[in-house]
Design a protein around this motif. Structure first.
Motif, PDB file in Angstrom:
ATOM      1  N   ILE A  22       0.854  -1.199   0.000  1.00 10.20           N
ATOM      2  CA  ILE A  22       0.000   0.000   0.000  1.00 10.20           C
ATOM      3  C   ILE A  22       0.885   1.243   0.000  1.00 10.20           C
ATOM      4  CG2 ILE A  22      -1.837   1.260   1.182  1.00 10.20           C
ATOM      5  CD1 ILE A  22      -2.607  -1.387   2.560  1.00 10.20           C
ATOM      6  N   ASN A  23       1.887   1.252   0.890  1.00 12.67           N
ATOM      7  CA  ASN A  23       2.798   2.408   0.960  1.00 12.67           C
ATOM      8  C   ASN A  23       3.515   2.611  -0.370  1.00 12.67           C
ATOM      9  OD1 ASN A  23       2.567   0.895   3.576  1.00 12.67           O
ATOM     10  ND2 ASN A  23       3.449   2.789   4.354  1.00 12.67           N
ATOM     11  N   GLU A  24       3.985   1.495  -0.927  1.00 13.28           N
ATOM     12  CA  GLU A  24       4.729   1.599  -2.196  1.00 13.28           C
ATOM     13  C   GLU A  24       3.850   2.165  -3.304  1.00 13.28           C
ATOM     14  OE1 GLU A  24       6.389  -2.217  -3.323  1.00 13.28           O
ATOM     15  OE2 GLU A  24       7.086  -2.535  -1.271  1.00 13.28           O
ATOM     16  N   GLY A  25       2.646   1.638  -3.403  1.00 15.96           N
ATOM     17  CA  GLY A  25       1.717   2.080  -4.457  1.00 15.96           C
ATOM     18  C   GLY A  25       1.343   3.540  -4.282  1.00 15.96           C
ATOM     19  N   ALA A  26       1.055   3.926  -3.031  1.00 17.69           N
ATOM     20  CA  ALA A  26       0.635   5.308  -2.763  1.00 17.69           C
ATOM     21  C   ALA A  26       1.781   6.272  -3.026  1.00 17.69           C
ATOM     22  CB  ALA A  26       0.135   5.437  -1.329  1.00 17.69           C
ATOM     23  N   ALA A  27       3.015   5.854  -2.679  1.00 15.96           N
ATOM     24  CA  ALA A  27       4.159   6.737  -2.894  1.00 15.96           C
ATOM     25  C   ALA A  27       4.413   6.909  -4.392  1.00 15.96           C
ATOM     26  CB  ALA A  27       5.399   6.164  -2.204  1.00 15.96           C
ATOM     27  N   VAL A  56      -6.992   1.598  -4.048  1.00 17.10           N
ATOM     28  CA  VAL A  56      -8.211   1.182  -3.359  1.00 17.10           C
ATOM     29  C   VAL A  56      -7.892  -0.097  -2.590  1.00 17.10           C
ATOM     30  CG1 VAL A  56     -10.621   0.473  -3.650  1.00 17.10           C
ATOM     31  CG2 VAL A  56      -9.596   2.094  -5.276  1.00 17.10           C
ATOM     32  N   ILE A  57      -8.281  -0.148  -1.333  1.00 14.50           N
ATOM     33  CA  ILE A  57      -8.121  -1.394  -0.589  1.00 14.50           C
ATOM     34  C   ILE A  57      -9.485  -2.063  -0.474  1.00 14.50           C
ATOM     35  CG2 ILE A  57      -7.490  -2.421   1.640  1.00 14.50           C
ATOM     36  CD1 ILE A  57      -5.127  -1.474  -0.137  1.00 14.50           C
ATOM     37  N   ALA A  58      -9.547  -3.275  -1.038  1.00 12.97           N
ATOM     38  CA  ALA A  58     -10.781  -4.054  -0.971  1.00 12.97           C
ATOM     39  C   ALA A  58     -10.710  -4.956   0.249  1.00 12.97           C
ATOM     40  CB  ALA A  58     -10.937  -4.887  -2.241  1.00 12.97           C
ATOM     41  N   ILE A  59     -11.769  -4.929   1.054  1.00  8.28           N
ATOM     42  CA  ILE A  59     -11.807  -5.748   2.266  1.00  8.28           C
ATOM     43  C   ILE A  59     -13.045  -6.645   2.220  1.00  8.28           C
ATOM     44  CG2 ILE A  59     -11.858  -5.748   4.799  1.00  8.28           C
ATOM     45  CD1 ILE A  59     -10.696  -2.943   4.781  1.00  8.28           C
ATOM     46  N   ASP A  60     -12.829  -7.944   2.373  1.00 12.07           N
ATOM     47  CA  ASP A  60     -13.939  -8.877   2.505  1.00 12.07           C
ATOM     48  C   ASP A  60     -14.181  -9.092   3.993  1.00 12.07           C
ATOM     49  OD1 ASP A  60     -14.212  -9.138  -0.228  1.00 12.07           O
ATOM     50  OD2 ASP A  60     -12.869 -10.862  -0.358  1.00 12.07           O
ATOM     51  N   ALA A  61     -15.378  -8.735   4.453  1.00 14.40           N
ATOM     52  CA  ALA A  61     -15.658  -8.699   5.888  1.00 14.40           C
ATOM     53  C   ALA A  61     -16.766  -9.682   6.258  1.00 14.40           C
ATOM     54  CB  ALA A  61     -16.073  -7.285   6.291  1.00 14.40           C
ATOM     55  N   LYS A  62     -16.547 -10.380   7.354  1.00 12.99           N
ATOM     56  CA  LYS A  62     -17.584 -11.295   7.854  1.00 12.99           C
ATOM     57  C   LYS A  62     -17.653 -11.137   9.369  1.00 12.99           C
ATOM     58  CE  LYS A  62     -18.594 -16.290   7.467  1.00 12.99           C
ATOM     59  NZ  LYS A  62     -20.020 -16.214   7.431  1.00 12.99           N
ATOM     60  N   TYR A  63     -18.879 -11.022   9.872  1.00 12.42           N
ATOM     61  CA  TYR A  63     -19.044 -10.830  11.312  1.00 12.42           C
ATOM     62  C   TYR A  63     -18.665 -12.098  12.058  1.00 12.42           C
ATOM     63  CZ  TYR A  63     -20.773  -8.963  15.668  1.00 12.42           C
ATOM     64  OH  TYR A  63     -20.861  -8.493  16.956  1.00 12.42           O
ATOM     65  N   ASP A  64     -17.936 -11.911  13.156  1.00  7.71           N
ATOM     66  CA  ASP A  64     -17.499 -13.051  13.955  1.00  7.71           C
ATOM     67  C   ASP A  64     -17.998 -12.844  15.396  1.00  7.71           C
ATOM     68  OD1 ASP A  64     -16.120 -14.907  15.510  1.00  7.71           O
ATOM     69  OD2 ASP A  64     -14.358 -14.865  14.200  1.00  7.71           O
ATOM     70  N   GLU A  65     -18.955 -13.654  15.781  1.00  8.72           N
ATOM     71  CA  GLU A  65     -19.556 -13.486  17.114  1.00  8.72           C
ATOM     72  C   GLU A  65     -18.536 -13.661  18.225  1.00  8.72           C
ATOM     73  OE1 GLU A  65     -23.230 -14.748  18.175  1.00  8.72           O
ATOM     74  OE2 GLU A  65     -24.153 -14.007  16.324  1.00  8.72           O
ATOM     75  N   SER A  66     -17.567 -14.544  18.000  1.00  4.89           N
ATOM     76  CA  SER A  66     -16.615 -14.845  19.073  1.00  4.89           C
ATOM     77  C   SER A  66     -15.757 -13.633  19.442  1.00  4.89           C
ATOM     78  CB  SER A  66     -15.721 -16.024  18.683  1.00  4.89           C
ATOM     79  OG  SER A  66     -14.803 -15.625  17.690  1.00  4.89           O
ATOM     80  N   ILE A  67     -15.567 -12.719  18.483  1.00  3.30           N
ATOM     81  CA  ILE A  67     -14.779 -11.518  18.803  1.00  3.30           C
ATOM     82  C   ILE A  67     -15.660 -10.267  18.819  1.00  3.30           C
ATOM     83  CG2 ILE A  67     -12.514 -12.391  18.059  1.00  3.30           C
ATOM     84  CD1 ILE A  67     -12.987 -10.929  15.380  1.00  3.30           C
ATOM     85  N   GLU A 116      -5.491   0.948   9.336  1.00  4.93           N
ATOM     86  CA  GLU A 116      -4.081   0.776   8.975  1.00  4.93           C
ATOM     87  C   GLU A 116      -3.872   1.038   7.485  1.00  4.93           C
ATOM     88  OE1 GLU A 116      -2.165  -2.937  10.126  1.00  4.93           O
ATOM     89  OE2 GLU A 116      -0.612  -2.611   8.608  1.00  4.93           O
ATOM     90  N   ALA A 117      -4.786   0.513   6.672  1.00  4.75           N
ATOM     91  CA  ALA A 117      -4.653   0.686   5.220  1.00  4.75           C
ATOM     92  C   ALA A 117      -4.652   2.174   4.855  1.00  4.75           C
ATOM     93  CB  ALA A 117      -5.787  -0.047   4.503  1.00  4.75           C
ATOM     94  N   VAL A 118      -5.511   2.935   5.517  1.00  7.85           N
ATOM     95  CA  VAL A 118      -5.596   4.378   5.225  1.00  7.85           C
ATOM     96  C   VAL A 118      -4.319   5.085   5.701  1.00  7.85           C
ATOM     97  CG1 VAL A 118      -6.845   6.513   5.741  1.00  7.85           C
ATOM     98  CG2 VAL A 118      -8.105   4.424   5.155  1.00  7.85           C
ATOM     99  N   GLU A 119      -3.841   4.690   6.876  1.00  7.95           N
ATOM    100  CA  GLU A 119      -2.585   5.287   7.354  1.00  7.95           C
ATOM    101  C   GLU A 119      -1.437   5.008   6.398  1.00  7.95           C
ATOM    102  OE1 GLU A 119      -2.040   3.866  11.341  1.00  7.95           O
ATOM    103  OE2 GLU A 119      -3.818   4.982  11.997  1.00  7.95           O
ATOM    104  N   ARG A 120      -1.493   3.843   5.779  1.00  6.24           N
ATOM    105  CA  ARG A 120      -0.431   3.471   4.849  1.00  6.24           C
ATOM    106  C   ARG A 120      -0.598   4.126   3.479  1.00  6.24           C
ATOM    107  NH1 ARG A 120       2.799  -0.964   5.793  1.00  6.24           N
ATOM    108  NH2 ARG A 120       2.496  -1.997   7.791  1.00  6.24           N
ATOM    109  N   GLY A 121      -1.744   4.753   3.245  1.00  8.93           N
ATOM    110  CA  GLY A 121      -1.899   5.488   1.997  1.00  8.93           C
ATOM    111  C   GLY A 121      -3.052   5.074   1.102  1.00  8.93           C
ATOM    112  N   ALA A 122      -3.935   4.207   1.580  1.00 15.22           N
ATOM    113  CA  ALA A 122      -5.105   3.855   0.763  1.00 15.22           C
ATOM    114  C   ALA A 122      -5.974   5.089   0.565  1.00 15.22           C
ATOM    115  CB  ALA A 122      -5.908   2.756   1.449  1.00 15.22           C
ATOM    116  N   GLY A 123      -6.469   5.282  -0.637  1.00 14.84           N
ATOM    117  CA  GLY A 123      -7.289   6.454  -0.938  1.00 14.84           C
ATOM    118  C   GLY A 123      -8.770   6.167  -0.862  1.00 14.84           C
ATOM    119  N   GLU A 124      -9.105   4.895  -0.757  1.00 14.75           N
ATOM    120  CA  GLU A 124     -10.518   4.509  -0.764  1.00 14.75           C
ATOM    121  C   GLU A 124     -10.622   3.076  -0.228  1.00 14.75           C
ATOM    122  OE1 GLU A 124     -13.775   5.974  -3.979  1.00 14.75           O
ATOM    123  OE2 GLU A 124     -12.139   4.805  -4.755  1.00 14.75           O
ATOM    124  N   ILE A 125     -11.750   2.755   0.407  1.00 15.84           N
ATOM    125  CA  ILE A 125     -11.984   1.389   0.897  1.00 15.84           C
ATOM    126  C   ILE A 125     -13.192   0.810   0.157  1.00 15.84           C
ATOM    127  CG2 ILE A 125     -12.585  -0.046   2.902  1.00 15.84           C
ATOM    128  CD1 ILE A 125      -9.874   1.197   3.325  1.00 15.84           C
TER     129      ILE A 125
END
Lengths: 252, 212
Positions: A113-118, A126-137, A161-170
């Motif tokens: 991410i840092n390399e690409g943003a720099a 863009v950072i794509a995140i696949d998210a699933k709810y986890d009851e245990s956490i 973290e992704a945004v701090e590293r330079g992601a412009g969109e999620i």
């Protein structure tokens, strides 16, 4: 003020669009350029092409697809899938894509991410995140490899973290809602939107125009992505936008 | 013939393809001699202000741009290319620009006047508000264009402000003074509205033929 964006997503395999896309007027429903043009005419604000090619040869054809789309169309588009290194980003962006989307590769190697943003600027990453709810956490967990592999990361922390590293969109896909047609995941989208300072694209669960209204008004998403409801003509981009306009949501 | 100034910082592909689609011949070049054989030039740009100005100076294209503008022929800066037209920028320090237009490039604030958080970069489609008539704005109706930027031009001369977009602050979107013009957004990515804006620039360029 800014408009809310509607983004159709096209799956591309070996240079051809897959999933039975039902536009009778099309000569060639597998041609990414022709489909991209249809969505442009309907008023799509952006497009996402997801390369699902299994082979290296298949991935190489994505560069041709990107060049053809960039030559023919004057709307922004993002390419995801198969981007594992800075070299892959260069190939796709230099071919004319506006943004690249990273998923598993970024989780495995966050420095990417840092390399690409720099190199290209955050607006390209863009950072794509696949998210699933986890009851245990009690929160959402990040999955990689197309949703097959659970990771130790939680979605909110990874997004930050992704945004701090330079992601412009999620680009945030709810695995719980994906394919349900019951609407976008409001809680997830809102939680991520509140946690980061960059635009969030909600994905997964769109079944009708009202779902776009919900995710824009309740979850404050900046954009919403859908595939099947547009491909199978259950509704059109134009119809969704008209519905939103009537509900006083700002759209183009 | 439009010249696209190639100084290694541009979105040359999208700009050139957009010109192809609207049927405007162009040449992409880094050579002042070659660029001088055109009726108008486009200064594209993606990246940081400092790097872009350094590249223009290294290649002497900064001097070329001044001479070109002095010759009365039209110049269009796009995105970072527009920002370079101004006097200075605060992006990662203090840097001098081309000084063709009055104003300073500053960061988009984190919050608007009501304290609402603004997401930066300003990314997406926003509506143009027109401040005055100009040939480049002819026939633009809905006026939605695609922006991607984190800095904007502050202190723009009222007479040079042709259109703006509202993003917590008034973002100058189309600026122009005599033969110098700029667009903060990406016309080459702004669908039909963007194509119309580029067509208008090309038409204005053709009309200024006498000035050559």
């Amino acid at each position: 003020m800014m408009t809310k964006r509607i983004i159709p997503c096209l799956d591309v395999k070996e240079g051809r669009v897959v999933k039975g896309i039902q536009f009778v007027e099309l000569r060639d429903a597998g041609d990414p350029v022709e489909l991209a043009r249809v969505y442009d005419e309907q008023g799509a604000d952006e497009l996402v092409f997801l390369d699902i090619s299994a082979s290296v040869e298949g991935r190489k054809t994505m560069v041709d697809v990107v060049q053809a789309v960039a030559s023919e169309l004057a709307i922004p588009f993002t390419v995801g899938g198969g981007i594992n290194a800075l070299e892959d980003m260069k190939r796709i962006l230099r071919a004319g894509a506006d943004k690249v989307s990273l998923n598993t590769a970024a989780v495995n190697n966050p420095d990417l991410i840092n390399e690409g943003a720099a190199f290209f600027g955050s607006q390209c990453i863009v950072i794509a995140i696949d998210a699933k709810y986890d009851e245990s956490i009690g929160t959402w967990r990040v999955y990689t490899h197309g949703g097959r592999t659970p990771t130790e990361r939680t979605v909110i922390d990874w997004a930050k973290e992704a945004v701090e590293r330079g992601a412009g969109e999620i680009l945030l896909t709810s695995m719980d809602e994906d394919g349900s047609k019951q609407g976008f995941d409001i809680a997830l989208t809102k939680a991520v939107g509140d946690a980061v300072s960059v635009p969030v694209i909600a994905s997964g669960g769109a079944g009708g125009a009202e779902h776009f209204l919900d995710v824009f008004t309740e979850a404050k998403a900046d954009a919403a992505l859908a595939a099947s409801i547009f491909h199978y003509k259950e509704t059109g981009v134009g119809e969704v936008k008209q519905f939103l306009r009537n509900a006083e949501v700002n759209v183009r | 013939m439009i010249g696209i100034i190639d100084y290694g910082m541009g979105n040359l592909f999208s700009v050139s393809k957009a010109l192809e689609r609207i049927g405007i011949p162009y040449v992409i070049s880094e050579s002042p001699e070659e660029l001088n054989n055109t009726k108008g030039v486009i200064l594209p740009g993606v990246g940081a202000f400092k790097d872009a100005m350094a590249r223009l100076r290294e290649t002497n294209l900064d001097q070329f741009i001044h001479q070109y503008v002095d010759s009365g022929r039209p110049l269009l800066g796009i995105c970072l290319g527009m920002q370079l037209l101004f006097e200075e920028s605060e992006e990662n320090g203090e840097f001098e620009g081309l000084g063709l237009l009055k104003g300073r490039i500053v960061h988009i604030p984190d919050r608007d006047a009501n304290g609402e958080r603004l997401k930066v970069p300003h990314m997406g489609w926003n509506k143009l508000h027109f401040h005055q008539d100009a040939p480049v704005l002819e026939g633009i109706e809905d006026g939605y264009v695609y922006f991607v930027h984190s800095y904007y031009a502050d202190g723009v001369d009222e007479k040079a402000l042709l259109a703006s977009a509202d993003y917590g602050v008034q973002v100058p979107a189309v600026v122009g003074q005599k033969n110098v013009s700029g667009m903060q957004f990406h016309p080459e990515k702004s669908s039909k509205t963007g194509m119309q804006l580029l067509t208008n620039f090309a038409k204005a360029m053709e009309r200024s033929e006498d000035m050559l």
